[in-house]
Design an enzyme around this catalytic site. Structure first.
Site, PDB file in Angstrom:
ATOM      1  CG  ASP A   1      -1.779   5.480   5.010  1.00  0.00           C
ATOM      2  OD1 ASP A   1      -1.648   4.460   5.719  1.00  0.00           O
ATOM      3  OD2 ASP A   1      -2.858   5.789   4.483  1.00  0.00           O
TER       4      ASP A   1
ATOM      5  CG  ASP B   1      -9.832   7.592   6.732  1.00  0.00           C
ATOM      6  OD1 ASP B   1      -8.780   7.678   6.061  1.00  0.00           O
ATOM      7  OD2 ASP B   1      -9.851   7.644   7.970  1.00  0.00           O
TER       8      ASP B   1
ATOM      9  CD  GLU C   1      -6.713   5.334   2.329  1.00  0.00           C
ATOM     10  OE1 GLU C   1      -5.627   4.947   2.793  1.00  0.00           O
ATOM     11  OE2 GLU C   1      -7.649   5.718   3.060  1.00  0.00           O
TER      12      GLU C   1
ATOM     13  CE  LYS D   1      -6.370   9.140   7.650  1.00  0.00           C
ATOM     14  NZ  LYS D   1      -6.828   7.939   8.373  1.00  0.00           N
TER      15      LYS D   1
ATOM     16  NE  ARG E   1     -10.694  -1.414   3.853  1.00  0.00           N
ATOM     17  CZ  ARG E   1     -11.168  -1.667   5.061  1.00  0.00           C
ATOM     18  NH1 ARG E   1     -12.249  -2.420   5.205  1.00  0.00           N
ATOM     19  NH2 ARG E   1     -10.565  -1.185   6.130  1.00  0.00           N
TER      20      ARG E   1
ATOM     21  CE  LYS F   1      -3.077   2.630   3.070  1.00  0.00           C
ATOM     22  NZ  LYS F   1      -3.701   2.674   4.404  1.00  0.00           N
TER      23      LYS F   1
ATOM     24  CG  ASP G   1      -5.590   8.380   4.344  1.00  0.00           C
ATOM     25  OD1 ASP G   1      -6.482   8.946   3.685  1.00  0.00           O
ATOM     26  OD2 ASP G   1      -5.800   7.423   5.099  1.00  0.00           O
TER      27      ASP G   1
END
Length: 519
Positions: free
Chosen positions: A305, A364, A366, A294, A368, A282, A287
């Site tokens: 991230d 949020d 994202e 968030k 996956r 990933k 993010d």
């Protein structure tokens, strides 16, 4: 200066990124009594606790030589200083230094001399000595695994994150580590590669996101792979659109920086028919949470991230440096999850590579979505023998296991045992978690193949549900999912782990490749 409405604002210049050089490590066959240690600040020797409550302290290789060199009764001085010999304890002995000897004599506890104890003792020595040049016998006669563990601990604890935003300072010379006695230089070089993989992962993850977007990371891959003559294939936004990578496109839609899928691979020439492992990382370079934005506090660490993608890149590069007899392909799913007029929305239906569809419930979640694209591509186009993804995926992973263990998901018992063995050997701790079939229904959708997240109030098990979401994208492959949301970042240093980006996963996967896959 005034500008017209049609004149774009002038972007602030990005600060220069500066990395501290890694320590240099050398092997000297001489013992602590006879070695020429001119210029070294510290001599460190190992001791261990005796067996039994009242047993005397046990000197380890080099301790007796140091006693001769400094002209002291080492046992008496250690007793006076209450040295215990416990792993990762460091004590400076108040003894005068003869001419030509380091001015500081340290004794380092090595406990039971296990690889964990030696790694932690190496880290403790690095922290206790700051930037000083160190000569030591802690790796003398401890064997390949012990040498590698000690050197890794020292190098990892010596690491400092890259610096930006400060005034340029004078270049700092790397500190020196001299290993005295019976030490194999090949084991030292191996440890430098594996520790270097962790350091690269940390550095990439710690880079500020005003420098680091998908295009910057892509350029880093090209630069690092070129030195090893590794093949790199980049799917830019136009190509992602042509080939149907809907997850990456949806997540990256709200950002001025385009998404990308970067493929980099190591193929051993001397091992035809080598097993093929595909690693998926990933790579969310920042993010915000998208439209499901968030809270401010939760956004602070989001430059890390993309730690999964960084670890995957570092493993492929290290596999090439170690010339592992395993074909390793890395897929870096890169995007920035930003808040903008073109951001994807709750209620959207995303079509992934290969045609599987997802109903979006939470922008949020994202990670996956981009992993789904990359896993589906790996299954359909790369024909791996084993498929492993690594991601800072869910806050639920931290709630369940804290920040010292990463959840491991796989339905393959042999693969689970291999990864757990690598975890034990490297100190990067995994915990096998269940893929609970009863929870799969919680992401059923009326409009797509699956929901992105469960909408059942109070359902919980967020990390398990995320793994269940990813599972179909891997097809029938041997597959494992590592959720490093907790272990990828640390609030404080501990042993070989530094504060901030930890680099978790790089050494673990290298150990697995070398000891299990390459058998």
């Amino acid at each position: 200066m005034s500008t017209s409405p049609d004149t774009p604002p002038v972007a602030a210049a990005a600060p220069e990124l500066r990395r501290r050089p890694a320590p240099t490590v050398e092997v000297r066959r001489a013992g602590a009594a006879a070695a020429d240690l001119t210029g070294f600040d510290v001599l460190a020797v190992p001791v261990a606790a005796g067996e039994g409550e009242d047993a005397p302290l046990q000197p380890r290789p080099g301790a007796a030589d140091a006693a001769v060199r400094y002209g002291v009764d080492l046992g008496a001085v250690c007793a006076a200083e209450e040295v215990t010999g416990a792993a990762a304890t460091v004590t400076r002995l108040p003894v005068p230094a003869p001419d030509g000897s380091p001015r500081r004599l340290l004794v380092v506890g090595v406990g039971d001399s296990s690889v964990t104890a030696l790694r932690r003792s190496g880290a403790a020595l690095a922290r206790a000595t700051g930037s000083a040049d160190v000569a030591t016998t802690l790796a003398d006669g401890v064997g390949p695994a012990g040498t590698r563990a000690f050197v890794e601990g020292f190098l990892l604890a010596s690491h400092a994150p890259p610096v930006s935003g400060r005034r340029a300072a004078a270049e700092v010379a790397p500190r020196r580590l001299a290993l005295l006695g019976d030490v194999d230089a090949a084991d030292v070089r191996h440890a430098e590669v594996t520790a270097g993989a962790t350091v690269l992962t940390r550095d990439l993850a710690a880079t500020p996101s005003n420098l680091k977007d998908p295009q910057w990371l892509t350029a880093q891959v090209h630069e690092l792979a070129a030195g090893l003559r590794l093949k790199v294939d980049v799917r830019d936004e136009a190509r992602l659109r042509r080939e149907g990578f809907g997850g990456l496109l949806a997540v990256g839609a709200g950002s001025a920086s385009s998404p990308a899928l970067v493929q980099v691979g190591w193929t051993p020439r001397a091992t035809p028919g080598a097993p093929h492992v595909v690693l998926v990382g990933k790579g969310i370079t920042y993010d915000t949470g998208g439209l499901g934005i968030k809270p401010r506090e939760s956004m602070v660490a989001m430059k890390t991230d993309m730690a999964g993608a960084a670890a995957v890149l570092a493993v492929v590069l290290a596999a090439a440096r170690l010339k592992l007899p395993v074909k390793v392909t890395g897929l870096l799913a890169l995007a920035e999850n930003a808040f903008g007029a073109s951001s994807y929305r709750p209620g959207d239906v995303v079509t992934h590579y290969g045609g599987r569809t997802t109903e979006v419930n939470n922008t949020d979640a994202e990670g996956r979505l981009v992993l789904g694209d990359a896993l589906a591509y790996a299954d359909a186009a790369l024909d791996p023998d084993v498929l492993v993804d690594v991601a800072t995926l869910t806050g639920a992973a931290t709630l369940g296991l804290g920040k010292r263990h990463a959840p491991l998901y796989s339905a393959d018992p042999a693969l689970v045992q291999e990864l757990l063995a690598a975890s034990a050997a490297t100190g990067e701790r995994l915990w096998h978690m269940p893929l609970v079939e009863d929870y799969a229904a919680s992401i059923d959708s009326d409009v797509a193949d699956a929901r992105q997240v469960t909408t059942t109030p109070g359902h919980g098990a967020g990390s398990i549900v995320a793994a269940l979401f990813l599972r179909p994208f891997a097809g029938a492959r041997r597959w494992a999912h590592l959720d490093i949301a907790g272990t990828g970042r640390a609030d404080a240093p501990e042993h070989e782990v530094t504060r901030g980006a930890t680099g978790f996963g790089a050494r673990l996967l290298l150990e697995w490749l070398e000891t299990s896959v390459a058998r």
